[in-house]
Design an enzyme around this catalytic site. Structure first.
Site, PDB file in Angstrom:
ATOM      1  N   ASP A   1       1.431   5.090 -17.083  1.00 62.21           N
ATOM      2  CA  ASP A   1       2.476   4.607 -16.639  1.00 62.21           C
ATOM      3  C   ASP A   1       3.382   5.891 -16.131  1.00 62.21           C
ATOM      4  O   ASP A   1       4.637   5.525 -15.797  1.00 62.21           O
ATOM      5  CB  ASP A   1       3.232   3.781 -17.791  1.00 62.21           C
ATOM      6  CG  ASP A   1       4.532   3.087 -17.194  1.00 62.21           C
ATOM      7  OD1 ASP A   1       4.550   2.854 -16.078  1.00 62.21           O
ATOM      8  OD2 ASP A   1       5.498   3.172 -18.303  1.00 62.21           O
TER       9      ASP A   1
ATOM     10  N   SER B   1       9.513  -0.475 -14.726  1.00 61.65           N
ATOM     11  CA  SER B   1       8.309  -1.208 -14.712  1.00 61.65           C
ATOM     12  C   SER B   1       8.646  -2.601 -14.886  1.00 61.65           C
ATOM     13  O   SER B   1       9.232  -3.209 -15.997  1.00 61.65           O
ATOM     14  CB  SER B   1       7.468  -0.507 -15.720  1.00 61.65           C
ATOM     15  OG  SER B   1       7.310   0.928 -15.327  1.00 61.65           O
TER      16      SER B   1
ATOM     17  N   GLN C   1       0.871  -1.465 -10.576  1.00 65.85           N
ATOM     18  CA  GLN C   1       2.209  -1.479 -11.348  1.00 65.85           C
ATOM     19  C   GLN C   1       3.070  -2.032 -10.250  1.00 65.85           C
ATOM     20  O   GLN C   1       3.144  -1.383  -9.166  1.00 65.85           O
ATOM     21  CB  GLN C   1       2.535  -0.294 -11.902  1.00 65.85           C
ATOM     22  CG  GLN C   1       4.057  -0.425 -12.319  1.00 65.85           C
ATOM     23  CD  GLN C   1       4.350   0.912 -13.371  1.00 65.85           C
ATOM     24  OE1 GLN C   1       5.309   1.598 -12.854  1.00 65.85           O
ATOM     25  NE2 GLN C   1       3.703   1.091 -14.342  1.00 65.85           N
TER      26      GLN C   1
END
Length: 313
Positions: A226, A250, A301
């Site tokens: 991430d 996110s 993502q």
């Protein structure tokens, strides 16, 4: 996404720190053993009792990695993580304990499935589904190729960052995350004002040895997956994380683990790309290689990116 009240925060979680001063990240980064040393308060309930990575908001990669760790502690011996899919529902706060509540969905002969809810002060922050696979023989190939300089041939970030602002940015990163890093090309947190292709690359390595537990190495990869990823969508627009008036969080996150021999305490490379942006959202992908060029993971993502007045909605 549900918002209540004028001060409501959008769904999602904090990710790569970008333009925050180093002094906001106090002390030393937490060690990975401490991050994944979860207190088990019931057969399927865990609590993170160590420090949180984050400033005001919990880093989303930490929640994903700890949820995977909790799920992995409930599967039969010999199973390895093969994928995770997470949805960020609310922003977590730091400091603050997070509970991980695991549901056993399936225990099969070769696959086990778990569902995890991350909860802070009664509020659900994240939902994660994780799959675990008992290793077995099978076909092998990969099309992705690693073609970047070795990490030892690259300057350290302290040596390569051109100005005081960039070095301050990296000091904040180093104070929060227990990893050595080498950037291939411009670091993702400092380039702004000019447009560039939507991609960047980073070598990572945990600073301390991680031992033999494969779950710990998978969680380390999940944590790093991430970091900087959503920033890959910004260079075509001349923006960087931390640009005034911009909100970037996110929304959901997926990792597929390919190589069961992966180690997070040896150098691995994340080639990150912003594949698409539109309608306030962006889709980013990452291919992760070990230093031999073996594809060890694939990451995807989707994030929320708002610029200007709409960023406050």
């Amino acid at each position: 996404m549900k918002e209540t009240g004028s001060a409501a925060q959008p769904a999602g979680m904090d990710h790569a720190p970008s333009d925050r001063p180093a002094e906001q990240a106090e002390g030393h980064p937490p060690d990975l053993d401490g991050l994944f040393d979860l207190h088990r308060w019931s057969p399927s309930g865990f609590r993170a009792v160590g420090p949180n990575i984050g400033t005001a908001r919990l880093f989303g990669g930490q929640a994903v990695a700890q949820a995977l760790c909790a799920a992995g502690r409930t599967v039969p011996e010999g199973f390895r993580a093969n994928s995770l899919h997470a949805h960020f529902l609310r922003s977590g706060e730091t400091p603050g304990a997070v509970e991980y509540r695991v549901e056993i969905v399936r225990n099969g002969t070769t696959f086990a499935t778990r569902r995890v809810a991350a909860v802070q002060q009664g509020t659900e922050l994240l939902q994660l589904t994780a799959s675990f696979h008992r290793p077995e023989p099978g076909l092998t190939h990969q099309t992705a190729v690693l073609d970047v300089p070795d990490p030892e041939s690259l300057p350290t970030p302290e040596e390569s960052l051109p100005d005081a602002r960039g070095r301050e940015w990296y000091r904040g990163i180093r104070a929060r995350f227990p990893f050595d890093m080498r950037f291939v090309g411009a670091p993702p947190g400092v380039a702004a004002g000019t447009t560039a292709p939507p991609r960047h690359g980073v070598w990572f390595r945990a600073r301390e040895p991680l031992g033999a537990d494969p779950l710990l190495h998978a969680c380390t990869l999940a944590l790093v997956s991430d970091l900087f990823l959503l920033a890959a969508a910004l260079p075509p627009h001349g923006l960087r994380m931390g640009t005034p008036g911009m909100l970037a969080v996110s929304l959901d996150h997926a990792v597929w683990f390919h190589d069961r021999a992966f180690r997070g305490d040896d150098w691995f490379f994340c080639a990150q790309e912003g594949s698409w942006a539109g309608g306030g959202r962006a889709l980013c992908r990452s291919t992760v290689f070990d230093r031999r060029g073996t594809l060890v993971a694939t990451v995807a993502q989707e994030g929320l990116i708002r610029v200007g007045p709409q960023s406050a909605r």
